[in-house]
Scaffold this motif. Structure first.
Motif, PDB file in Angstrom:
ATOM      1  N   MET A  25     -12.059 -22.725 -33.807  1.00 33.48           N
ATOM      2  CA  MET A  25     -12.380 -24.109 -33.498  1.00 33.48           C
ATOM      3  C   MET A  25     -13.714 -24.182 -32.788  1.00 33.48           C
ATOM      4  O   MET A  25     -14.162 -23.216 -32.196  1.00 33.48           O
ATOM      5  N   PRO A  26     -14.348 -25.320 -32.899  1.00 32.20           N
ATOM      6  CA  PRO A  26     -15.611 -25.445 -32.183  1.00 32.20           C
ATOM      7  C   PRO A  26     -15.353 -25.363 -30.680  1.00 32.20           C
ATOM      8  O   PRO A  26     -14.293 -25.791 -30.217  1.00 32.20           O
ATOM      9  N   ALA A  27     -16.316 -24.792 -29.938  1.00 34.55           N
ATOM     10  CA  ALA A  27     -16.181 -24.740 -28.476  1.00 34.55           C
ATOM     11  C   ALA A  27     -16.502 -26.123 -27.945  1.00 34.55           C
ATOM     12  O   ALA A  27     -17.606 -26.398 -27.476  1.00 34.55           O
ATOM     13  N   TYR A  28     -15.509 -26.995 -28.068  1.00 30.95           N
ATOM     14  CA  TYR A  28     -15.705 -28.395 -27.694  1.00 30.95           C
ATOM     15  C   TYR A  28     -15.675 -28.559 -26.177  1.00 30.95           C
ATOM     16  O   TYR A  28     -14.854 -27.960 -25.493  1.00 30.95           O
ATOM     17  N   GLY A  29     -16.551 -29.393 -25.689  1.00 34.60           N
ATOM     18  CA  GLY A  29     -16.505 -29.692 -24.262  1.00 34.60           C
ATOM     19  C   GLY A  29     -17.863 -30.065 -23.716  1.00 34.60           C
ATOM     20  O   GLY A  29     -18.760 -30.446 -24.469  1.00 34.60           O
ATOM     21  N   ARG A  30     -17.993 -29.954 -22.420  1.00 34.83           N
ATOM     22  CA  ARG A  30     -19.284 -30.215 -21.782  1.00 34.83           C
ATOM     23  C   ARG A  30     -19.533 -29.152 -20.727  1.00 34.83           C
ATOM     24  O   ARG A  30     -18.592 -28.611 -20.161  1.00 34.83           O
ATOM     25  N   HIS A  31     -20.792 -28.901 -20.498  1.00 35.31           N
ATOM     26  CA  HIS A  31     -21.172 -27.857 -19.546  1.00 35.31           C
ATOM     27  C   HIS A  31     -22.273 -28.427 -18.645  1.00 35.31           C
ATOM     28  O   HIS A  31     -23.354 -28.758 -19.122  1.00 35.31           O
ATOM     29  N   GLU A  32     -21.954 -28.562 -17.378  1.00 36.95           N
ATOM     30  CA  GLU A  32     -22.894 -29.194 -16.453  1.00 36.95           C
ATOM     31  C   GLU A  32     -23.223 -28.292 -15.270  1.00 36.95           C
ATOM     32  O   GLU A  32     -22.493 -27.343 -14.980  1.00 36.95           O
ATOM     33  N   VAL A  33     -24.315 -28.621 -14.617  1.00 35.01           N
ATOM     34  CA  VAL A  33     -24.764 -27.875 -13.444  1.00 35.01           C
ATOM     35  C   VAL A  33     -24.881 -28.845 -12.275  1.00 35.01           C
ATOM     36  O   VAL A  33     -25.342 -29.967 -12.457  1.00 35.01           O
ATOM     37  N   VAL A  34     -24.448 -28.402 -11.106  1.00 33.56           N
ATOM     38  CA  VAL A  34     -24.665 -29.192  -9.891  1.00 33.56           C
ATOM     39  C   VAL A  34     -25.548 -28.376  -8.950  1.00 33.56           C
ATOM     40  O   VAL A  34     -25.135 -27.313  -8.487  1.00 33.56           O
ATOM     41  N   ALA A  35     -26.762 -28.835  -8.738  1.00 27.43           N
ATOM     42  CA  ALA A  35     -27.617 -28.220  -7.713  1.00 27.43           C
ATOM     43  C   ALA A  35     -27.177 -28.856  -6.408  1.00 27.43           C
ATOM     44  O   ALA A  35     -27.317 -30.070  -6.231  1.00 27.43           O
ATOM     45  N   GLU A  36     -26.586 -28.048  -5.496  1.00 34.08           N
ATOM     46  CA  GLU A  36     -25.972 -28.644  -4.306  1.00 34.08           C
ATOM     47  C   GLU A  36     -26.987 -28.935  -3.211  1.00 34.08           C
ATOM     48  O   GLU A  36     -26.652 -29.561  -2.206  1.00 34.08           O
ATOM     49  N   THR A  37     -28.184 -28.430  -3.374  1.00 30.23           N
ATOM     50  CA  THR A  37     -29.215 -28.628  -2.355  1.00 30.23           C
ATOM     51  C   THR A  37     -30.592 -28.653  -3.023  1.00 30.23           C
ATOM     52  O   THR A  37     -30.794 -27.960  -4.016  1.00 30.23           O
ATOM     53  N   PRO A  38     -31.521 -29.450  -2.467  1.00 26.78           N
ATOM     54  CA  PRO A  38     -32.876 -29.408  -3.027  1.00 26.78           C
ATOM     55  C   PRO A  38     -33.664 -28.186  -2.516  1.00 26.78           C
ATOM     56  O   PRO A  38     -34.708 -27.857  -3.053  1.00 26.78           O
ATOM     57  N   ASN A  39     -33.136 -27.541  -1.476  1.00 24.41           N
ATOM     58  CA  ASN A  39     -33.904 -26.473  -0.818  1.00 24.41           C
ATOM     59  C   ASN A  39     -33.669 -25.116  -1.449  1.00 24.41           C
ATOM     60  O   ASN A  39     -32.560 -24.571  -1.379  1.00 24.41           O
ATOM     61  N   HIS A  40     -34.702 -24.572  -2.032  1.00 27.67           N
ATOM     62  CA  HIS A  40     -34.616 -23.268  -2.676  1.00 27.67           C
ATOM     63  C   HIS A  40     -34.303 -22.197  -1.627  1.00 27.67           C
ATOM     64  O   HIS A  40     -34.914 -22.168  -0.573  1.00 27.67           O
ATOM     65  N   GLY A  41     -33.336 -21.370  -1.920  1.00 22.29           N
ATOM     66  CA  GLY A  41     -33.001 -20.282  -0.990  1.00 22.29           C
ATOM     67  C   GLY A  41     -31.942 -20.676   0.029  1.00 22.29           C
ATOM     68  O   GLY A  41     -31.442 -19.831   0.762  1.00 22.29           O
ATOM     69  N   GLN A  42     -31.601 -21.975   0.093  1.00 15.27           N
ATOM     70  CA  GLN A  42     -30.558 -22.394   1.029  1.00 15.27           C
ATOM     71  C   GLN A  42     -29.184 -22.081   0.432  1.00 15.27           C
ATOM     72  O   GLN A  42     -28.940 -22.340  -0.748  1.00 15.27           O
ATOM     73  N   HIS A  43     -28.343 -21.483   1.261  1.00 17.53           N
ATOM     74  CA  HIS A  43     -27.001 -21.137   0.789  1.00 17.53           C
ATOM     75  C   HIS A  43     -26.019 -22.247   1.150  1.00 17.53           C
ATOM     76  O   HIS A  43     -26.257 -23.007   2.080  1.00 17.53           O
ATOM     77  N   LEU A  44     -24.906 -22.260   0.441  1.00 20.67           N
ATOM     78  CA  LEU A  44     -23.904 -23.305   0.632  1.00 20.67           C
ATOM     79  C   LEU A  44     -23.436 -23.411   2.090  1.00 20.67           C
ATOM     80  O   LEU A  44     -23.212 -24.504   2.609  1.00 20.67           O
ATOM     81  N   ASP A  45     -23.277 -22.268   2.753  1.00 15.10           N
ATOM     82  CA  ASP A  45     -22.767 -22.292   4.128  1.00 15.10           C
ATOM     83  C   ASP A  45     -23.802 -22.837   5.111  1.00 15.10           C
ATOM     84  O   ASP A  45     -23.486 -23.071   6.272  1.00 15.10           O
ATOM     85  N   GLU A  46     -25.036 -23.016   4.641  1.00 15.08           N
ATOM     86  CA  GLU A  46     -26.071 -23.561   5.516  1.00 15.08           C
ATOM     87  C   GLU A  46     -26.157 -25.087   5.424  1.00 15.08           C
ATOM     88  O   GLU A  46     -26.923 -25.711   6.153  1.00 15.08           O
ATOM     89  N   LEU A  47     -25.371 -25.665   4.525  1.00  8.88           N
ATOM     90  CA  LEU A  47     -25.339 -27.126   4.419  1.00  8.88           C
ATOM     91  C   LEU A  47     -24.441 -27.695   5.516  1.00  8.88           C
ATOM     92  O   LEU A  47     -23.499 -27.034   5.949  1.00  8.88           O
ATOM     93  N   SER A  48     -24.702 -28.937   5.926  1.00  8.96           N
ATOM     94  CA  SER A  48     -23.839 -29.569   6.926  1.00  8.96           C
ATOM     95  C   SER A  48     -22.482 -29.875   6.293  1.00  8.96           C
ATOM     96  O   SER A  48     -22.360 -29.928   5.063  1.00  8.96           O
ATOM     97  N   VAL A  49     -21.482 -30.081   7.150  1.00  5.45           N
ATOM     98  CA  VAL A  49     -20.149 -30.405   6.629  1.00  5.45           C
ATOM     99  C   VAL A  49     -20.207 -31.712   5.822  1.00  5.45           C
ATOM    100  O   VAL A  49     -19.616 -31.808   4.751  1.00  5.45           O
ATOM    101  N   ASP A  50     -20.970 -32.684   6.320  1.00  2.13           N
ATOM    102  CA  ASP A  50     -21.107 -33.955   5.590  1.00  2.13           C
ATOM    103  C   ASP A  50     -21.690 -33.744   4.198  1.00  2.13           C
ATOM    104  O   ASP A  50     -21.252 -34.353   3.224  1.00  2.13           O
ATOM    105  N   HIS A  51     -22.681 -32.877   4.131  1.00  3.74           N
ATOM    106  CA  HIS A  51     -23.319 -32.570   2.836  1.00  3.74           C
ATOM    107  C   HIS A  51     -22.300 -31.883   1.906  1.00  3.74           C
ATOM    108  O   HIS A  51     -22.189 -32.232   0.735  1.00  3.74           O
ATOM    109  N   LEU A  52     -21.532 -30.955   2.474  1.00  2.00           N
ATOM    110  CA  LEU A  52     -20.511 -30.261   1.662  1.00  2.00           C
ATOM    111  C   LEU A  52     -19.436 -31.223   1.160  1.00  2.00           C
ATOM    112  O   LEU A  52     -18.929 -31.067   0.052  1.00  2.00           O
ATOM    113  N   VAL A  53     -19.102 -32.212   1.990  1.00  2.00           N
ATOM    114  CA  VAL A  53     -18.139 -33.232   1.558  1.00  2.00           C
ATOM    115  C   VAL A  53     -18.704 -33.961   0.337  1.00  2.00           C
ATOM    116  O   VAL A  53     -18.003 -34.214  -0.642  1.00  2.00           O
ATOM    117  N   LYS A  54     -19.996 -34.246   0.377  1.00  4.98           N
ATOM    118  CA  LYS A  54     -20.632 -34.924  -0.766  1.00  4.98           C
ATOM    119  C   LYS A  54     -20.643 -34.031  -2.002  1.00  4.98           C
ATOM    120  O   LYS A  54     -20.548 -34.514  -3.131  1.00  4.98           O
TER     121      LYS A  54
END
Ligand SMILES: [Zn+2]
Ligand SMILES: [Zn+2]
Ligand SMILES: [Zn+2]
Length: 317
Positions: free
Chosen positions: A89-118
């Motif tokens: 069957m065709p590989a039906y679906g969608r494939h998306e990317v979420v860039a969680e931060t605009p800052n290159h090199g910033q890791h997820l744990d360096e984001l504020s809790v409010d930002h992580l909630v978003k």
């Protein structure tokens, strides 16, 4: 003594090989140089990604951005789902990317809790939107951090793949939960966290969320995070629960980051498929060992760091 341990629910086995004498400090990562270069995900280069799907802004600039994957694993452009003897069957679906931060090199744990909630809200709204397509049976949300964990780009991002099938692992967990419920009248994950709460494998907990190293951990420093209330999807979390979940994720990733020097990791969300009842949880798998012949050939995994040692290590410093 090395121990053979079985997963709480699945027919999945792990050899906890503490006899190998590995210590947590053996896994501290050496400094690696990140080569500067062109980044498709950095602000200013938005035109180099496929057209944006959604963004969260702050002060007129994006802080979270979602767009289609340039090289999608699944696509909606392949017509009807057909089956023949070879289940082609065709590989039906969608494939998306979420860039969680605009800052290159910033890791997820360096984001504020409010930002992580978003970030969690972005996952949640994409899952909701993608599920509107009736051919979509499951939306997989996962993160590859670091090259050894499969990330091809350094800029922190999460991937979302909508599939026309429920993945076997999610299906197995859901089915095991259904069976367990029919026999004992409760949710196994609700029972798991209640029993791990008083074990050596507890890492952190607050009123709403718990984090622990699972009994049959397949990865050194594997950790699971779950809401205490029986919640099926991210969308069902209350604001308070979501904040607590984000805090817990930040705290666990922070400890991992600090103690092992930014190791590569994957995490993925397991939530209820449309026709099932699976307790929402996040599985974090640091990628400090590699699967080899034994793991691929038998699906029995050898893990040299007992989860009790890993939990102790998370709680340090
Ligand atoms: Zn970048
Ligand atoms: Zn539950
Ligand atoms: Zn799971």
């Amino acid at each position: 003594m090395n121990e053979l341990r079985k997963d709480y629910l699945l027919d999945r086995w792990v050899i906890i090989a503490s006899d190998r004498g590995k210590r947590p400090t053996d896994f501290v990562r050496k400094e690696i140089e990140e080569k500067p270069g062109f980044c498709y995900f950095c602000p200013g280069n938005e035109h180099t990604t496929p057209p944006e799907i959604s963004r969260v802004e702050e002060g007129g600039k994006w802080i979270i951005r979602c767009f289609p994957n340039k090289y999608p694993a699944t696509t909606t452009e392949c017509g009807e789902i057909r089956e023949n003897l070879l289940t082609k069957m065709p590989a039906y679906g969608r494939h998306e990317v979420v860039a969680e931060t605009p800052n290159h090199g910033q890791h997820l744990d360096e984001l504020s809790v409010d930002h992580l909630v978003k970030v969690l809200d972005m996952y949640s709204s994409r899952i909701k939107e993608l599920k509107k397509d009736e051919k979509i049976r499951y939306v997989m949300v996962f993160k590859n951090q670091g090259k050894e964990a499969g990330a091809s780009l350094d800029h922190s991002h999460t991937q979302i793949i909508a599939l026309s099938v429920v993945p076997p692992l999610v299906k197995a967990e859901t089915e095991a939960a259904r069976k367990y419920g029919a026999e004992r009248g409760s949710c196994p994950f609700c029972d798991i966290w209640r029993s791990e709460k008083d074990s050596e494998r507890l890492i952190f907990e607050d009123e709403n969320t718990i984090a622990f190293t699972p009994y049959a951990s397949r990865f050194p420093f594997e950790a699971w995070i779950m809401p205490k209330r029986h919640v099926r999807t991210l969308e069902e979390l209350s604001d308070l629960e979501k904040k607590s979940f984000a805090e817990m994720l930040k705290k666990i990733l922070r400890r991992l980051h600090m103690s092992l020097n930014k190791p590569p990791y994957n995490f993925w969300l397991h939530h209820s498929p449309e026709d099932g009842d699976l307790h929402l949880h996040l599985e974090l798998a640091p990628r400090l060992s590699s699967f080899a012949g034994m793991e691929y050939g038998s699906e029995v995994v050898i893990n040299v760091i007992p989860p009790e040692t890993a939990a102790f290590h998370y709680k340090q410093r």
